[in-house]
Design a protein around this motif. Structure first.
Motif, PDB file in Angstrom:
ATOM      1  N   ALA A 118      37.662  27.747  28.125  1.00 46.59           N
ATOM      2  CA  ALA A 118      38.153  27.733  29.495  1.00 46.59           C
ATOM      3  C   ALA A 118      39.760  29.179  28.928  1.00 46.59           C
ATOM      4  O   ALA A 118      39.962  28.604  27.665  1.00 46.59           O
ATOM      5  CB  ALA A 118      38.523  26.361  29.530  1.00 46.59           C
ATOM      6  N   ILE A 119      40.239  29.441  29.640  1.00 45.75           N
ATOM      7  CA  ILE A 119      41.529  30.516  29.845  1.00 45.75           C
ATOM      8  C   ILE A 119      42.409  30.074  31.102  1.00 45.75           C
ATOM      9  O   ILE A 119      41.498  29.299  32.131  1.00 45.75           O
ATOM     10  CB  ILE A 119      41.135  31.426  28.922  1.00 45.75           C
ATOM     11  N   PRO A 120      43.474  29.950  30.649  1.00 45.48           N
ATOM     12  CA  PRO A 120      43.846  29.918  31.997  1.00 45.48           C
ATOM     13  C   PRO A 120      43.534  31.037  32.989  1.00 45.48           C
ATOM     14  O   PRO A 120      43.505  32.074  32.426  1.00 45.48           O
ATOM     15  CB  PRO A 120      46.044  30.736  31.328  1.00 45.48           C
ATOM     16  N   PHE A 121      44.106  30.995  34.436  1.00 44.94           N
ATOM     17  CA  PHE A 121      42.989  31.511  35.854  1.00 44.94           C
ATOM     18  C   PHE A 121      43.978  33.271  34.981  1.00 44.94           C
ATOM     19  O   PHE A 121      45.184  33.353  35.453  1.00 44.94           O
ATOM     20  CB  PHE A 121      43.395  30.966  36.628  1.00 44.94           C
ATOM     21  N   ASP A 122      42.855  33.935  35.392  1.00 52.20           N
ATOM     22  CA  ASP A 122      43.563  35.099  35.333  1.00 52.20           C
ATOM     23  C   ASP A 122      43.666  36.282  36.901  1.00 52.20           C
ATOM     24  O   ASP A 122      41.896  36.496  36.805  1.00 52.20           O
ATOM     25  CB  ASP A 122      42.693  35.865  34.182  1.00 52.20           C
ATOM     26  N   PRO A 123      44.484  36.148  37.410  1.00 52.30           N
ATOM     27  CA  PRO A 123      44.665  36.248  38.983  1.00 52.30           C
ATOM     28  C   PRO A 123      44.088  38.126  39.033  1.00 52.30           C
ATOM     29  O   PRO A 123      43.119  38.463  39.389  1.00 52.30           O
ATOM     30  CB  PRO A 123      45.478  36.646  39.137  1.00 52.30           C
ATOM     31  N   ALA A 124      43.884  39.082  37.645  1.00 50.65           N
ATOM     32  CA  ALA A 124      43.885  40.262  37.796  1.00 50.65           C
ATOM     33  C   ALA A 124      42.145  40.215  37.324  1.00 50.65           C
ATOM     34  O   ALA A 124      41.629  41.181  38.733  1.00 50.65           O
ATOM     35  CB  ALA A 124      44.177  41.279  36.552  1.00 50.65           C
ATOM     36  N   ARG A 125      41.459  39.718  36.929  1.00 49.50           N
ATOM     37  CA  ARG A 125      39.804  39.655  36.979  1.00 49.50           C
ATOM     38  C   ARG A 125      39.195  39.014  38.451  1.00 49.50           C
ATOM     39  O   ARG A 125      38.614  39.571  38.141  1.00 49.50           O
ATOM     40  CB  ARG A 125      39.831  38.686  35.670  1.00 49.50           C
ATOM     41  N   HIS A 126      40.392  38.205  38.741  1.00 52.37           N
ATOM     42  CA  HIS A 126      39.741  37.655  40.194  1.00 52.37           C
ATOM     43  C   HIS A 126      39.470  38.845  41.139  1.00 52.37           C
ATOM     44  O   HIS A 126      38.627  39.319  41.717  1.00 52.37           O
ATOM     45  CB  HIS A 126      40.648  36.455  40.395  1.00 52.37           C
ATOM     46  N   ASP A 127      40.580  39.296  40.893  1.00 54.10           N
ATOM     47  CA  ASP A 127      40.837  40.407  42.011  1.00 54.10           C
ATOM     48  C   ASP A 127      39.781  41.812  41.492  1.00 54.10           C
ATOM     49  O   ASP A 127      38.829  42.324  42.725  1.00 54.10           O
ATOM     50  CB  ASP A 127      41.710  41.104  42.368  1.00 54.10           C
ATOM     51  N   ALA A 128      39.414  42.312  40.393  1.00 59.50           N
ATOM     52  CA  ALA A 128      38.704  43.065  40.142  1.00 59.50           C
ATOM     53  C   ALA A 128      36.760  42.587  40.801  1.00 59.50           C
ATOM     54  O   ALA A 128      36.069  43.509  41.066  1.00 59.50           O
ATOM     55  CB  ALA A 128      38.552  42.768  38.772  1.00 59.50           C
ATOM     56  N   PHE A 129      36.667  41.070  40.622  1.00 60.37           N
ATOM     57  CA  PHE A 129      35.592  40.966  40.569  1.00 60.37           C
ATOM     58  C   PHE A 129      35.312  40.648  41.937  1.00 60.37           C
ATOM     59  O   PHE A 129      34.168  40.625  42.644  1.00 60.37           O
ATOM     60  CB  PHE A 129      34.675  39.614  40.338  1.00 60.37           C
ATOM     61  N   GLN A 130      35.678  40.378  43.000  1.00 60.13           N
ATOM     62  CA  GLN A 130      36.380  40.381  44.479  1.00 60.13           C
ATOM     63  C   GLN A 130      36.128  42.295  45.362  1.00 60.13           C
ATOM     64  O   GLN A 130      35.044  41.912  45.892  1.00 60.13           O
ATOM     65  CB  GLN A 130      37.106  39.718  44.572  1.00 60.13           C
ATOM     66  N   ALA A 131      36.959  42.602  44.341  1.00 56.83           N
ATOM     67  CA  ALA A 131      36.004  44.019  45.361  1.00 56.83           C
ATOM     68  C   ALA A 131      34.474  44.281  44.606  1.00 56.83           C
ATOM     69  O   ALA A 131      33.959  45.074  45.145  1.00 56.83           O
ATOM     70  CB  ALA A 131      36.929  45.015  43.937  1.00 56.83           C
TER      71      ALA A 131
END
Length: 321
Positions: A234-247
């Motif tokens: 587990a790592i702290p939530f990464d919004p950039a990674r989240h946005d990349a997969f949402q795309a």
């Protein structure tokens, strides 16, 4: 029909990202290719699509029949994600052998220097790929030749375990490509598994994956996850990674499920879709993601509430754009 140039761009972008892992095979038997940021990798020769490292490699074959399908599934308090690389159900390997078979020199090896080594089909008879073992070590060749004609040979068989690991390369080869795993790859790099008890179930993918009817996943692209590193820690939530997969999900996923997830994150109306196991899973994913977005992007939550009046949270990048 999918845009072949867009699919090629998708695969090239994944190969260029050291954080993206790959798997090829079927439910119960698969090889994985992963690499570290500083690992020495090289492109394949002859203009082929793929990479090699000292510990293994991946080669991909573009096909007009190839269909990428992005999805997320609920996993306890978090979720998993992937882009399945699918072919129509009728697309299978040319011959599914159920006994160990000598195939001769591996002319399709990812490295030119390996193409005179001998390949043996281990006899698992899979629909989506051949599970093979490549070697030029005399003792390994003797063991494999002696096994020819017998039922499937487990890669962990004691006869193979007694051989030098550096002399053996596991190869998973199918219609859309291959992954090679060096026997001495070590932890954190390419790896493979064959679990006979799972193979006996005869499934092409886990029941939790919402693969569309008529398609069979032959491989998976696994972009970096926003909540865990490559080893699964587990790592702290990464919004950039989240946005990349949402795309990716918006481009290559199920439109109705994506709309449902967006609704759960405070964006858009709820789609007209009957509840089922997939919609319930997506709602759990939306809830898990909303909690993490709320924790890391409190200002975005305020903007989302003002815009939607729902109290639901959207990505900080999306809410502030």
């Amino acid at each position: 029909m999918c845009d072949s140039s867009a699919i090629a761009d998708l695969l090239r972008a994944g190969l260029a990202d050291a954080g993206t892992a790959w798997s090829l095979g079927t439910f119960g038997a698969a090889a994985e290719f992963r690499r570290s940021d500083d690992e020495d990798v090289a492109p394949l020769d002859g203009g082929r699509l793929g990479l090699v490292s000292p510990r293994g490699g991946i080669g991909l074959r573009l096909s007009e029949a190839l269909v990428p399908f992005a999805y997320e599934t609920a996993l306890g308090e978090t979720w998993s994600h992937a882009v399945a690389l699918c072919l129509p159900d009728a697309e299978e390997i040319a011959e599914a052998r159920s006994t160990v078979t000598a195939l001769g020199a591996d002319s399709e090896a990812l490295r030119g220097e390996d193409r005179d080594a001998l390949m043996f089909d281990l006899g698992f008879g899979l629909r989506t790929c051949v599970v093979g073992l490549r070697t030029r070590h005399p003792d390994a060749v003797d063991v494999l030749r002696a096994a020819c004609g017998t039922p499937a040979l487990d890669p962990q068989d004691p006869r193979l375990a007694a051989l030098p690991r550096s002399a053996l390369t596991l190869v998973f080869d199918g219609p859309i490509g291959r992954i090679e795993v060096a026997g001495d790859a070590g932890a954190g790099g390419p790896r493979a598994h064959v679990v006979a008890s799972v193979l006996r179930l005869g499934r092409t993918h886990p029941a939790t994956a919402p693969i569309p009817a008529g398609l069979v996943p032959h491989a998976h692209m696994l972009p970096p996850h926003p909540c865990k590193n490559a080893s699964g820690t587990a790592i702290p939530f990464d919004p950039a990674r989240h946005d990349a997969f949402q795309a990716l999900l918006g481009r290559w996923g199920d439109p109705a499920l994506f709309a449902l997830k967006q609704h759960g994150l405070g964006q858009g109306e709820r789609p007209d879709r009957m509840p089922d196991r997939w919609s319930r899973s997506v709602e759990k994913v939306a809830q898990a993601q909303a909690e993490r977005l709320r924790a890391c992007c409190p200002q975005a939550e305020e903007v989302a509430q003002d815009q939607s009046g729902t109290g639901q949270v959207v990505s900080g990048h999306q809410a502030l754009s």
